[in-house]
Design a protein around this motif. Sequence first.
Motif, PDB file in Angstrom:
ATOM      1  N   ILE A 154       0.841  -1.210   0.000  1.00  0.00           N
ATOM      2  CA  ILE A 154       0.000   0.000   0.000  1.00  0.00           C
ATOM      3  C   ILE A 154       0.870   1.251   0.000  1.00  0.00           C
ATOM      4  O   ILE A 154       0.605   2.218  -0.734  1.00  0.00           O
ATOM      5  CB  ILE A 154      -0.954  -0.013   1.211  1.00  0.00           C
ATOM      6  N   ILE A 155       1.917   1.241   0.825  1.00  0.00           N
ATOM      7  CA  ILE A 155       2.823   2.397   0.879  1.00  0.00           C
ATOM      8  C   ILE A 155       3.548   2.559  -0.448  1.00  0.00           C
ATOM      9  O   ILE A 155       3.684   3.674  -0.968  1.00  0.00           O
ATOM     10  CB  ILE A 155       3.828   2.244   2.029  1.00  0.00           C
ATOM     11  N   ALA A 161       2.283   6.633  -6.816  1.00  0.00           N
ATOM     12  CA  ALA A 161       1.275   7.545  -7.358  1.00  0.00           C
ATOM     13  C   ALA A 161       1.713   8.999  -7.207  1.00  0.00           C
ATOM     14  O   ALA A 161       1.543   9.818  -8.121  1.00  0.00           O
ATOM     15  CB  ALA A 161      -0.064   7.313  -6.660  1.00  0.00           C
ATOM     16  N   ILE A 162       2.289   9.335  -6.052  1.00  0.00           N
ATOM     17  CA  ILE A 162       2.757  10.710  -5.818  1.00  0.00           C
ATOM     18  C   ILE A 162       3.847  11.076  -6.815  1.00  0.00           C
ATOM     19  O   ILE A 162       3.827  12.158  -7.423  1.00  0.00           O
ATOM     20  CB  ILE A 162       3.280  10.859  -4.379  1.00  0.00           C
ATOM     21  N   MET A 166       3.944  13.784 -10.169  1.00  0.00           N
ATOM     22  CA  MET A 166       4.925  14.854 -10.306  1.00  0.00           C
ATOM     23  C   MET A 166       5.572  14.866 -11.692  1.00  0.00           C
ATOM     24  O   MET A 166       6.327  15.765 -12.013  1.00  0.00           O
ATOM     25  CB  MET A 166       6.020  14.704  -9.244  1.00  0.00           C
ATOM     26  N   GLY A 167       5.283  13.833 -12.485  1.00  0.00           N
ATOM     27  CA  GLY A 167       5.824  13.786 -13.833  1.00  0.00           C
ATOM     28  C   GLY A 167       7.014  12.871 -14.010  1.00  0.00           C
ATOM     29  O   GLY A 167       7.630  12.843 -15.075  1.00  0.00           O
ATOM     30  N   ARG A 252       6.874  15.027  -2.034  1.00  0.00           N
ATOM     31  CA  ARG A 252       7.034  15.936  -3.168  1.00  0.00           C
ATOM     32  C   ARG A 252       8.258  16.830  -2.984  1.00  0.00           C
ATOM     33  O   ARG A 252       9.054  17.028  -3.902  1.00  0.00           O
ATOM     34  CB  ARG A 252       5.779  16.792  -3.341  1.00  0.00           C
ATOM     35  N   SER A 253       8.402  17.391  -1.794  1.00  0.00           N
ATOM     36  CA  SER A 253       9.516  18.296  -1.529  1.00  0.00           C
ATOM     37  C   SER A 253      10.850  17.572  -1.653  1.00  0.00           C
ATOM     38  O   SER A 253      11.783  18.054  -2.306  1.00  0.00           O
ATOM     39  CB  SER A 253       9.376  18.885  -0.127  1.00  0.00           C
TER      40      SER A 253
END
Length: 269
Positions: A154-155, A161-162, A166-167, A252-253
Amino acid sequence: MPSDATRDLSTVIGANLPYLRRYARALTGSQSTGDAFAAATLEAILEDTSIFEGIDNAKVGLFHAFHLVWASAGAPLGDPDNRMSEKAQNYMANLTPNTREALLLHAIEGFTHDEIGAIMQVEADEATDLVEIAQREMSNAVAGKVMIIEDEAIIAMDISAIVKEMGHEITGIARTRTEAGALAARERPDLVLADIQLADNSSGVDAVNDILKQFDDMPVIFITAFPERLLTGQMNEPAFLITKPYHEDQVRSAVSQAMFFSSTETLTA
């Protein structure tokens, strides 16, 4: 300051020092430089604890003290660890001032905008603006291929997906050290995101070391429920370390920064 208060402050500082060192490393781009400023911060606090006056949260006070010391030295970066780090520092010179600090405090360390304002001595609204500007500027990092080492399905799917949103392209997901080495050999990633405890009780740190022996200058982000295993101060530490449970903004960061700002020293398990 009364002795009881001093003991309480020492306890808080001791508990949060690994995270201050993590922040200092990510901010300066160098473990040695980050540690030097963390040590200078402790010395400044010993000299004058009044820096905590008017700040209810001792952790906020600790990071505020660091910022005062770092800013007074001209907010320097460390010597580039490698070619990628040097390129990243050149890139950062063009970023809006104070944005990267605000983003790291928010996305990696989990401070609220009000707390960031107290740390950086700006209004909460300005702290919010700084974070948003940083997110926009960091999102312009070049897209690349990302490999995930994570044994919890799941993680792994969530991180994937994240990163895709972001591309970036996902080269694959490995659940063990052996799988990770084979996956990296099949398709060289530009970035690795890794847990440190894997399905067969193998080490994600060992898996990363195997990969770094194959490829030079590859950024790595560790995402783990056991940050204390890497934030010991007794070995080379990762430039990017996210603590589980994580937030999407943290991933993301870290991914955006690691694509152009990283240190890839081999770690000791």
